[in-house]
Design an enzyme around this catalytic site. Structure first.
Site, PDB file in Angstrom:
ATOM      1  N   GLY A  63       0.835  -1.209   0.000  1.00  0.00           N
ATOM      2  CA  GLY A  63       0.000   0.000   0.000  1.00  0.00           C
ATOM      3  C   GLY A  63       0.865   1.254   0.000  1.00  0.00           C
ATOM      4  O   GLY A  63       0.546   2.241   0.655  1.00  0.00           O
TER       5      GLY A  63
ATOM      6  N   SER B 178       1.582   3.509  -2.321  1.00  0.00           N
ATOM      7  CA  SER B 178       1.436   4.527  -3.366  1.00  0.00           C
ATOM      8  C   SER B 178       0.888   5.863  -2.872  1.00  0.00           C
ATOM      9  O   SER B 178       0.925   6.856  -3.576  1.00  0.00           O
ATOM     10  CB  SER B 178       0.546   4.000  -4.499  1.00  0.00           C
ATOM     11  OG  SER B 178      -0.731   3.660  -3.993  1.00  0.00           O
TER      12      SER B 178
ATOM     13  N   GLY C 288      -0.655   8.219   1.002  1.00  0.00           N
ATOM     14  CA  GLY C 288      -0.926   8.239   2.432  1.00  0.00           C
ATOM     15  C   GLY C 288       0.250   7.852   3.297  1.00  0.00           C
ATOM     16  O   GLY C 288       1.388   8.259   3.056  1.00  0.00           O
TER      17      GLY C 288
ATOM     18  N   GLY D 193       1.719   4.946   3.634  1.00  0.00           N
ATOM     19  CA  GLY D 193       2.702   4.127   2.918  1.00  0.00           C
ATOM     20  C   GLY D 193       3.699   4.978   2.145  1.00  0.00           C
ATOM     21  O   GLY D 193       4.913   4.721   2.176  1.00  0.00           O
TER      22      GLY D 193
ATOM     23  N   TYR E  65     -14.699  -4.460  11.052  1.00  0.00           N
ATOM     24  CA  TYR E  65     -13.404  -3.797  10.816  1.00  0.00           C
ATOM     25  C   TYR E  65     -12.465  -4.038  11.992  1.00  0.00           C
ATOM     26  O   TYR E  65     -11.291  -4.394  11.817  1.00  0.00           O
ATOM     27  CB  TYR E  65     -13.611  -2.301  10.598  1.00  0.00           C
ATOM     28  CG  TYR E  65     -12.320  -1.513  10.501  1.00  0.00           C
ATOM     29  CD1 TYR E  65     -11.469  -1.666   9.404  1.00  0.00           C
ATOM     30  CD2 TYR E  65     -11.941  -0.618  11.501  1.00  0.00           C
ATOM     31  CE1 TYR E  65     -10.274  -0.948   9.312  1.00  0.00           C
ATOM     32  CE2 TYR E  65     -10.757   0.102  11.412  1.00  0.00           C
ATOM     33  CZ  TYR E  65      -9.924  -0.069  10.322  1.00  0.00           C
ATOM     34  OH  TYR E  65      -8.750   0.645  10.239  1.00  0.00           O
TER      35      TYR E  65
ATOM     36  N   LYS F  81      -8.513  -5.679  12.131  1.00  0.00           N
ATOM     37  CA  LYS F  81      -7.328  -4.933  12.579  1.00  0.00           C
ATOM     38  C   LYS F  81      -6.695  -5.609  13.798  1.00  0.00           C
ATOM     39  O   LYS F  81      -5.464  -5.683  13.910  1.00  0.00           O
ATOM     40  CB  LYS F  81      -7.687  -3.482  12.903  1.00  0.00           C
ATOM     41  CG  LYS F  81      -8.123  -2.650  11.706  1.00  0.00           C
ATOM     42  CD  LYS F  81      -7.093  -2.624  10.576  1.00  0.00           C
ATOM     43  CE  LYS F  81      -5.878  -1.771  10.890  1.00  0.00           C
ATOM     44  NZ  LYS F  81      -4.996  -1.599   9.694  1.00  0.00           N
TER      45      LYS F  81
END
Length: 275
Positions: free
Chosen positions: A13, A15, A17, A19, A164, A168
């Site tokens: 991930g 690409s 934010g 990351g 969710y 996590k």
């Protein structure tokens, strides 16, 4: 403290934010950065692809390898890990940053969306860590870092969006297990979570919109905390569920104002799962 010069960091991930911020922070220390994400071509709403981040990594002083990766594809995960190791001569750190979010309860959540969150959050920690393991075992400072929260069993964190939350928390539970399992290989396994909301596309489009982003911090704080973790040995730091601000305070950071997403004195919102 060591630096990441010449070390290879594989970021899922990567690409945009958090990351992307981690990729650039590693690059500034001279790391080889593998930007593994689905964003091969520009998105109509969201800036950034693996290729634009690769350019930024090189400009910041690192080496870059952009790879198209959907973390739900087991064969592709292994293929990309092998490609990264072949390209840079190994892998020293895996950052499990890819994530999927939908803050909806059981009654109104589609099973397909739950599957997506489970696959991108929990299951990807399993598959990516397993694929990286042969290379991490050969590193003298191997790391697995997953962006997931400390386990807080207060029922309020399950009441409105239990699906969710469970995905996590599963990331964290796998990490606690791997820290023990991989201790014999000298591999550090930790989790990292933000003390405050981080202004990202997930917040803008899935959670609270631009107004909420103004009460958050930039992804840079998570990136700086990540670099701090990756610079430590397994003997120093493993099996921990870390919070970005707390870790940086231990490093001697006292001023956090520059991490604010928007200027002003609006109170920062604490992130999910933190009482």
């Amino acid at each position: 403290m060591n630096t990441l010069k010449g070390r290879t960091v594989f970021i899922t991930g990567g690409s945009r934010g958090i990351g992307r911020a981690i990729a650039l922070a590693c690059a500034r220390q001279g790391a080889n950065v593998v930007i593994a994400a689905k964003s091969d071509t520009p998105h109509p709403k969201l800036p950034g692809t693996i290729h634009t981040v690769a350019e930024e990594v090189r400009a910041a002083g690192g080496q870059a390898l952009p790879l198209v990766l959907d973390v739900r594809d087991d064969q592709l995960v292994k293929q990309r890990m092998d490609e990264a190791a072949d390209h840079f001569g190994g892998i020293d750190a895996l950052v499990n940053n890819a994530g999927a979010i939908r803050l909806t309860g059981v009654e109104n959540l589609k099973a397909s969306r739950y599957d997506l969150m489970h696959q991108v959050n929990a299951r990807a920690v399993f598959t990516c860590s397993q694929a990286a393991l042969p290379y991490l075992k050969k590193s003298d400072r191997g790391h697995i870092l997953s962006l997931s929260p400390p386990l807080n069993l207060n029922s309020k964190w399950f009441a409105q969006y239990g699906p969710y939350t469970t995905t996590k928390y599963a990331m964290t539970m796998l990490s606690i297990g791997m820290a023990e399992e991989f201790q014999r290989y000298g591999i550090a396994v930790n989790t990292l979570w933000p003390k405050t909301l981080i202004a990202t596309a997930a917040i803008e489009f899935e959670v609270g919109g631009p107004a909420m982003m103004a009460q958050g911090r930039k992804p840079d704080i998570m990136a700086d905390a990540t670099v701090s973790i990756l610079n430590r040995s397994a003997d120093e730091l493993s099996g921990q569920n870390l919070i970005d601000e707390d870790l940086l305070r231990q490093d001697g950071v006292t001023d956090f104002e520059h991490y604010r997403y928007a200027a002003g004195d609006k109170p920062l919102l604490p992130d999910l799962f933190l009482d």
